[in-house]
Design a protein around this motif. Structure first.
Motif, PDB file in Angstrom:
ATOM      1  N   PHE A 266     -13.769  -1.404 -15.803  1.00 61.95           N
ATOM      2  CA  PHE A 266     -13.936  -0.369 -14.783  1.00 61.95           C
ATOM      3  C   PHE A 266     -15.381  -0.292 -14.306  1.00 61.95           C
ATOM      4  N   THR A 267     -16.315  -0.276 -15.250  1.00 62.80           N
ATOM      5  CA  THR A 267     -17.726  -0.157 -14.904  1.00 62.80           C
ATOM      6  C   THR A 267     -18.232  -1.392 -14.173  1.00 62.80           C
ATOM      7  N   ALA A 268     -17.945  -2.554 -14.735  1.00 66.26           N
ATOM      8  CA  ALA A 268     -18.415  -3.795 -14.119  1.00 66.26           C
ATOM      9  C   ALA A 268     -17.771  -4.001 -12.751  1.00 66.26           C
ATOM     10  N   GLY A 269     -16.469  -3.745 -12.664  1.00 67.89           N
ATOM     11  CA  GLY A 269     -15.788  -3.919 -11.396  1.00 67.89           C
ATOM     12  C   GLY A 269     -16.330  -3.005 -10.326  1.00 67.89           C
TER      13      GLY A 269
ATOM     14  N   GLN B 219     -29.282  -6.403 -20.964  1.00 63.80           N
ATOM     15  CA  GLN B 219     -28.645  -5.095 -21.028  1.00 63.80           C
ATOM     16  C   GLN B 219     -27.126  -5.214 -20.996  1.00 63.80           C
ATOM     17  N   LEU B 220     -26.625  -6.106 -20.160  1.00 64.44           N
ATOM     18  CA  LEU B 220     -25.177  -6.301 -20.061  1.00 64.44           C
ATOM     19  C   LEU B 220     -24.598  -6.770 -21.396  1.00 64.44           C
ATOM     20  N   LEU B 221     -25.258  -7.714 -22.044  1.00 64.97           N
ATOM     21  CA  LEU B 221     -24.779  -8.228 -23.321  1.00 64.97           C
ATOM     22  C   LEU B 221     -24.782  -7.148 -24.389  1.00 64.97           C
TER      23      LEU B 221
ATOM     24  N   PHE C 257     -25.664   1.073 -20.291  1.00 69.40           N
ATOM     25  CA  PHE C 257     -26.381  -0.190 -20.114  1.00 69.40           C
ATOM     26  C   PHE C 257     -25.631  -1.136 -19.189  1.00 69.40           C
ATOM     27  N   VAL C 258     -24.311  -1.187 -19.314  1.00 69.97           N
ATOM     28  CA  VAL C 258     -23.526  -2.030 -18.407  1.00 69.97           C
ATOM     29  C   VAL C 258     -23.696  -1.537 -16.973  1.00 69.97           C
ATOM     30  N   PHE C 259     -23.659  -0.233 -16.788  1.00 72.71           N
ATOM     31  CA  PHE C 259     -23.805   0.361 -15.465  1.00 72.71           C
ATOM     32  C   PHE C 259     -25.163   0.011 -14.858  1.00 72.71           C
TER      33      PHE C 259
ATOM     34  N   LEU D  30     -21.522  -3.373 -27.715  1.00 71.84           N
ATOM     35  CA  LEU D  30     -21.254  -2.020 -28.198  1.00 71.84           C
ATOM     36  C   LEU D  30     -19.850  -1.556 -27.802  1.00 71.84           C
ATOM     37  N   LEU D  31     -19.438  -1.872 -26.601  1.00 72.42           N
ATOM     38  CA  LEU D  31     -18.127  -1.440 -26.127  1.00 72.42           C
ATOM     39  C   LEU D  31     -16.986  -2.112 -26.893  1.00 72.42           C
ATOM     40  N   THR D  32     -17.215  -3.315 -27.394  1.00 76.82           N
ATOM     41  CA  THR D  32     -16.157  -4.010 -28.121  1.00 76.82           C
ATOM     42  C   THR D  32     -15.807  -3.324 -29.435  1.00 76.82           C
ATOM     43  N   GLN D  33     -16.711  -2.502 -29.970  1.00 77.57           N
ATOM     44  CA  GLN D  33     -16.567  -1.869 -31.280  1.00 77.57           C
ATOM     45  C   GLN D  33     -16.603  -2.904 -32.413  1.00 77.57           C
TER      46      GLN D  33
END
Length: 218
Positions: A165-168, A72-74, A27-29, A79-82
Protein backbone atom coordinates in the motif's frame (compact mmCIF):
# COMPACT_ATOMS: atom_id res chain seq x y z
CA UNK A 1 9.28 -8.32 36.96
CA UNK A 2 11.79 -10.48 35.12
CA UNK A 3 12.78 -10.15 31.49
CA UNK A 4 11.09 -13.47 30.69
CA UNK A 5 7.80 -12.32 32.18
CA UNK A 6 8.04 -9.12 30.13
CA UNK A 7 8.62 -11.13 26.97
CA UNK A 8 5.49 -13.16 27.73
CA UNK A 9 3.33 -10.04 28.08
CA UNK A 10 0.84 -10.02 25.20
CA UNK A 11 0.52 -6.23 25.44
CA UNK A 12 4.28 -5.75 25.02
CA UNK A 13 4.40 -8.27 22.18
CA UNK A 14 1.72 -6.34 20.30
CA UNK A 15 3.49 -3.07 21.10
CA UNK A 16 6.68 -4.43 19.54
CA UNK A 17 4.86 -5.65 16.42
CA UNK A 18 3.10 -2.32 15.87
CA UNK A 19 6.20 -0.26 16.65
CA UNK A 20 7.93 -2.13 13.84
CA UNK A 21 5.01 -1.30 11.56
CA UNK A 22 5.06 2.35 12.60
CA UNK A 23 8.71 3.19 12.11
CA UNK A 24 9.20 0.73 9.25
CA UNK A 25 6.26 2.20 7.35
CA UNK A 26 7.54 5.72 7.98
CA UNK A 27 10.90 4.83 6.42
CA UNK A 28 9.28 3.19 3.39
CA UNK A 29 7.10 6.27 2.95
CA UNK A 30 10.08 8.64 3.15
CA UNK A 31 12.44 6.54 1.05
CA UNK A 32 10.60 6.32 -2.25
CA UNK A 33 10.67 10.01 -3.04
CA UNK A 34 14.47 9.90 -2.76
CA UNK A 35 14.66 6.80 -4.95
CA UNK A 36 12.54 8.60 -7.54
CA UNK A 37 15.08 11.44 -7.49
CA UNK A 38 12.79 14.10 -6.03
CA UNK A 39 13.32 16.56 -3.20
CA UNK A 40 12.17 15.32 0.18
CA UNK A 41 11.29 18.76 1.54
CA UNK A 42 10.45 22.23 0.29
CA UNK A 43 12.46 24.04 2.97
CA UNK A 44 14.01 27.06 1.20
CA UNK A 45 17.77 27.04 0.67
CA UNK A 46 18.95 30.06 2.66
CA UNK A 47 22.60 29.11 2.21
CA UNK A 48 25.17 28.73 4.94
CA UNK A 49 24.20 26.82 8.06
CA UNK A 50 20.55 26.12 7.23
CA UNK A 51 18.48 22.95 7.03
CA UNK A 52 17.32 23.86 3.52
CA UNK A 53 20.88 24.22 2.27
CA UNK A 54 21.86 20.89 3.82
CA UNK A 55 18.98 19.04 2.15
CA UNK A 56 19.64 20.74 -1.17
CA UNK A 57 23.30 19.66 -1.10
CA UNK A 58 22.27 16.05 -0.42
CA UNK A 59 19.67 16.20 -3.18
CA UNK A 60 22.16 17.60 -5.66
CA UNK A 61 24.54 14.72 -4.93
CA UNK A 62 22.23 12.44 -6.93
CA UNK A 63 23.70 9.02 -6.23
CA UNK A 64 24.04 9.60 -2.48
CA UNK A 65 20.46 10.85 -2.31
CA UNK A 66 19.14 7.69 -3.93
CA UNK A 67 21.46 5.52 -1.83
CA UNK A 68 19.83 7.01 1.30
CA UNK A 69 16.45 6.15 -0.15
CA UNK A 70 17.36 2.53 -0.87
CA UNK A 71 18.89 2.11 2.61
CA UNK A 72 15.74 3.48 4.23
CA UNK A 73 13.55 1.28 2.04
CA UNK A 74 15.49 -1.85 2.99
CA UNK A 75 15.40 -1.06 6.72
CA UNK A 76 11.70 -0.31 6.61
CA UNK A 77 10.88 -3.43 4.60
CA UNK A 78 12.82 -5.70 6.97
CA UNK A 79 10.93 -4.26 9.93
CA UNK A 80 7.58 -4.74 8.22
CA UNK A 81 8.30 -8.41 7.52
CA UNK A 82 8.43 -9.09 11.30
CA UNK A 83 10.40 -12.26 10.52
CA UNK A 84 13.54 -10.26 9.73
CA UNK A 85 12.70 -7.36 12.01
CA UNK A 86 15.78 -7.75 14.20
CA UNK A 87 18.06 -7.21 11.20
CA UNK A 88 15.85 -4.30 10.17
CA UNK A 89 16.17 -2.72 13.61
CA UNK A 90 19.97 -2.97 13.47
CA UNK A 91 20.04 -1.27 10.08
CA UNK A 92 17.38 1.23 11.11
CA UNK A 93 19.36 2.20 14.22
CA UNK A 94 22.41 3.28 12.21
CA UNK A 95 20.30 5.41 9.88
CA UNK A 96 18.03 7.03 12.46
CA UNK A 97 20.96 7.81 14.77
CA UNK A 98 22.55 9.69 11.88
CA UNK A 99 19.27 11.50 11.12
CA UNK A 100 18.83 12.43 14.78
CA UNK A 101 22.27 14.03 14.97
CA UNK A 102 21.57 15.94 11.74
CA UNK A 103 18.35 17.37 13.18
CA UNK A 104 20.30 18.49 16.25
CA UNK A 105 22.99 20.10 14.10
CA UNK A 106 20.66 22.36 12.10
CA UNK A 107 17.65 24.51 13.03
CA UNK A 108 14.83 22.00 12.53
CA UNK A 109 12.37 23.39 15.10
CA UNK A 110 10.68 20.39 16.79
CA UNK A 111 11.93 17.75 14.35
CA UNK A 112 14.55 16.45 16.84
CA UNK A 113 11.64 15.40 19.08
CA UNK A 114 10.27 13.18 16.32
CA UNK A 115 13.64 11.73 15.31
CA UNK A 116 14.54 11.30 18.98
CA UNK A 117 11.38 9.28 19.61
CA UNK A 118 12.14 7.13 16.56
CA UNK A 119 15.65 6.55 17.88
CA UNK A 120 14.27 5.62 21.29
CA UNK A 121 11.77 3.22 19.71
CA UNK A 122 14.57 1.54 17.78
CA UNK A 123 16.66 1.15 20.92
CA UNK A 124 13.69 -0.50 22.63
CA UNK A 125 13.30 -2.90 19.69
CA UNK A 126 16.98 -3.81 19.95
CA UNK A 127 16.56 -4.32 23.69
CA UNK A 128 13.60 -6.61 22.99
CA UNK A 129 15.82 -8.81 20.82
CA UNK A 130 18.88 -8.51 23.06
CA UNK A 131 19.01 -12.22 23.92
CA UNK A 132 19.62 -12.91 20.23
CA UNK A 133 21.77 -9.86 19.54
CA UNK A 134 24.14 -10.76 22.38
CA UNK A 135 25.76 -13.26 20.03
CA UNK A 136 27.48 -10.22 18.46
CA UNK A 137 29.42 -9.92 21.74
CA UNK A 138 30.32 -13.61 21.62
CA UNK A 139 27.74 -14.38 24.28
CA UNK A 140 25.41 -17.39 24.04
CA UNK A 141 21.89 -16.91 22.70
CA UNK A 142 19.23 -17.26 25.39
CA UNK A 143 16.00 -19.06 24.48
CA UNK A 144 12.78 -17.25 25.37
CA UNK A 145 9.12 -18.18 25.30
CA UNK A 146 6.67 -16.11 23.25
CA UNK A 147 2.94 -16.45 22.61
CA UNK A 148 1.29 -18.15 19.63
CA UNK A 149 -0.17 -14.77 18.65
CA UNK A 150 3.27 -13.18 18.50
CA UNK A 151 4.57 -16.03 16.36
CA UNK A 152 1.58 -16.00 14.00
CA UNK A 153 2.35 -15.61 10.26
CA UNK A 154 -0.54 -13.12 10.22
CA UNK A 155 1.84 -10.26 11.05
CA UNK A 156 4.13 -10.97 8.11
CA UNK A 157 1.09 -10.86 5.83
CA UNK A 158 -0.04 -7.57 7.33
CA UNK A 159 3.47 -6.18 6.83
CA UNK A 160 3.33 -7.18 3.17
CA UNK A 161 0.00 -5.38 2.76
CA UNK A 162 1.34 -2.24 4.45
CA UNK A 163 4.45 -2.28 2.27
CA UNK A 164 2.44 -2.77 -0.92
CA UNK A 165 0.00 0.00 0.00
CA UNK A 166 2.72 2.46 0.99
CA UNK A 167 5.08 1.72 -1.88
CA UNK A 168 2.28 1.63 -4.43
CA UNK A 169 0.84 4.94 -3.27
CA UNK A 170 4.23 6.69 -3.32
CA UNK A 171 5.32 5.23 -6.64
CA UNK A 172 2.09 5.99 -8.49
CA UNK A 173 1.86 9.64 -7.49
CA UNK A 174 4.18 12.50 -6.62
CA UNK A 175 1.36 14.36 -4.90
CA UNK A 176 -0.04 12.60 -1.89
CA UNK A 177 -2.48 13.02 0.95
CA UNK A 178 -0.63 12.14 4.15
CA UNK A 179 -3.84 11.67 6.11
CA UNK A 180 -5.19 9.27 3.47
CA UNK A 181 -2.02 7.17 3.68
CA UNK A 182 -1.99 7.24 7.48
CA UNK A 183 -5.68 6.39 7.67
CA UNK A 184 -5.20 3.44 5.31
CA UNK A 185 -2.35 2.07 7.40
CA UNK A 186 -4.25 2.53 10.67
CA UNK A 187 -7.24 0.76 9.14
CA UNK A 188 -5.16 -2.21 8.03
CA UNK A 189 -3.47 -2.40 11.43
CA UNK A 190 -6.77 -2.21 13.30
CA UNK A 191 -8.36 -4.98 11.24
CA UNK A 192 -5.25 -7.14 11.71
CA UNK A 193 -5.39 -6.64 15.47
CA UNK A 194 -9.04 -7.67 15.63
CA UNK A 195 -8.37 -10.73 13.48
CA UNK A 196 -5.35 -11.71 15.55
CA UNK A 197 -7.18 -11.40 18.86
CA UNK A 198 -10.17 -13.29 17.49
CA UNK A 199 -7.97 -16.12 16.21
CA UNK A 200 -6.17 -16.30 19.53
CA UNK A 201 -9.46 -16.52 21.37
CA UNK A 202 -10.73 -19.15 18.98
CA UNK A 203 -7.44 -21.04 19.20
CA UNK A 204 -7.30 -21.44 15.41
CA UNK A 205 -4.60 -20.80 12.86
CA UNK A 206 -1.85 -19.86 15.25
CA UNK A 207 1.49 -21.52 15.75
CA UNK A 208 1.72 -23.72 18.86
CA UNK A 209 3.56 -22.30 21.87
CA UNK A 210 7.21 -22.39 20.99
CA UNK A 211 10.59 -21.09 21.88
CA UNK A 212 11.33 -17.85 20.10
CA UNK A 213 13.43 -18.19 16.94
CA UNK A 214 16.71 -17.56 18.71
CA UNK A 215 18.85 -20.00 16.79
CA UNK A 216 17.58 -18.89 13.38
CA UNK A 217 19.45 -16.28 11.42
CA UNK A 218 17.48 -13.07 11.27
Amino acid sequence: MTRQSLKQSLLLQLAVIYTRYLIGGAFVFASLIKIKGHRFTQIPDDGGHSAGHFFEMMYQSGLYWQFLGWAQLLAGLLLLTQRFAMLGAVLFFGIIANVFVITLSYPFAYTPVITGLMLLATLLLLLWDWNRLRVLLNLPVVAEQTSPLYESPLWAGVGAVLFAFTAGYRVLTDRYDFLFWLGGCVGVGAVALLVGLWRQRAGAGLAPPAVERNARAT
